[in-house]
Design an enzyme around this catalytic site. Structure first.
Site, PDB file in Angstrom:
ATOM      1  N   HIS A   8      19.015 102.942 -20.661  1.00 40.72           N
ATOM      2  CA  HIS A   8      18.722 103.724 -19.484  1.00 40.72           C
ATOM      3  C   HIS A   8      17.356 104.097 -19.471  1.00 40.72           C
ATOM      4  CE1 HIS A   8      18.229 107.151 -22.494  1.00 40.72           C
ATOM      5  NE2 HIS A   8      19.522 106.514 -22.845  1.00 40.72           N
ATOM      6  N   GLU A  79      26.824 106.759 -26.153  1.00 41.39           N
ATOM      7  CA  GLU A  79      26.020 106.869 -27.364  1.00 41.39           C
ATOM      8  C   GLU A  79      26.462 107.397 -28.332  1.00 41.39           C
ATOM      9  OE1 GLU A  79      23.572 105.353 -28.869  1.00 41.39           O
ATOM     10  OE2 GLU A  79      21.911 106.083 -28.375  1.00 41.39           O
TER      11      GLU A  79
END
Length: 189
Positions: A8, A79
């Site tokens: 990202h 994550e």
């Protein structure tokens, strides 16, 4: 078949080195520019499967890169759960735990390297089952573990793969062996 592993774009915490696992932060203006800059390169490839972490920063990146409509949210791309270390920098963590290394030690009240490796293995199985190219929009540490697991290394070997925000890495095969084709590539349009 190639796997496009896309980290990202920049967030306020990635900019200042804070471990961002479960905190759902948006992209910065620069992070949005990075994500939009991915679109021309990604539009040159067709994807049989697009998977995205449920976290806002990954979904925003996927949308701005032009693949949001076909993306499927995959919790395995979350994550690393940093537990007690969420929001701290590596220096702050090492002040509490000298010598700490996430890829070896994991996080108290969070995940171990083996747990993140098991999630990466499930994503790899989904990617291998797809009939064509795959795009993964996710986060730095989980993608580093995924790269290590792709080539048959332990989750701890993720420490060997540095990964900046807003970058593209490509995993594939070379003569029937899993290989890293490119890593930590910046988008130039």
């Amino acid at each position: 078949m190639k796997v496009f592993a896309i980290r990202h774009g920049e967030t306020a915490w990635s900019l200042n080195g804070r471990h961002t696992g479960t905190t759902d932060l948006p992209l910065t203006d620069n992070g949005r520019r990075l994500a939009e800059g991915m679109r021309p390169a990604l539009m040159k490839t067709s994807f049989a499967l697009v998977l995205v972490s449920p976290m806002r920063r990954a979904r925003e990146t996927c949308d701005l890169a032009g693949l949001g409509r076909e993306a499927v949210v995959d919790d395995d791309l979350m994550e690393w759960n940093y537990g007690a270390y969420e929001g701290l920098t590596s220096d702050e963590i090492r002040a509490r735990s000298p010598g700490w290394m996430i890829f070896r030690d994991g996080c108290p009240n969070g995940e171990t390297p083996e747990e993140v490796g098991a999630r990466a293995d499930r994503v790899i199985a989904r990617a291998r089952a797809a009939e064509g190219n795959v795009a993964l929009f996710a986060h730095g540490h989980v993608l580093r573990v995924l790269a290590a697991r792709w080539i048959g290394l332990s989750a701890a070997a993720g420490q060997l793969f540095l990964l900046d925000t807003g970058t593209l890495s490509v995993l594939g095969d070379y003569q029937d062996s899993p290989a890293v084709e490119s890593w930590n590539g910046a988008f130039v349009g």
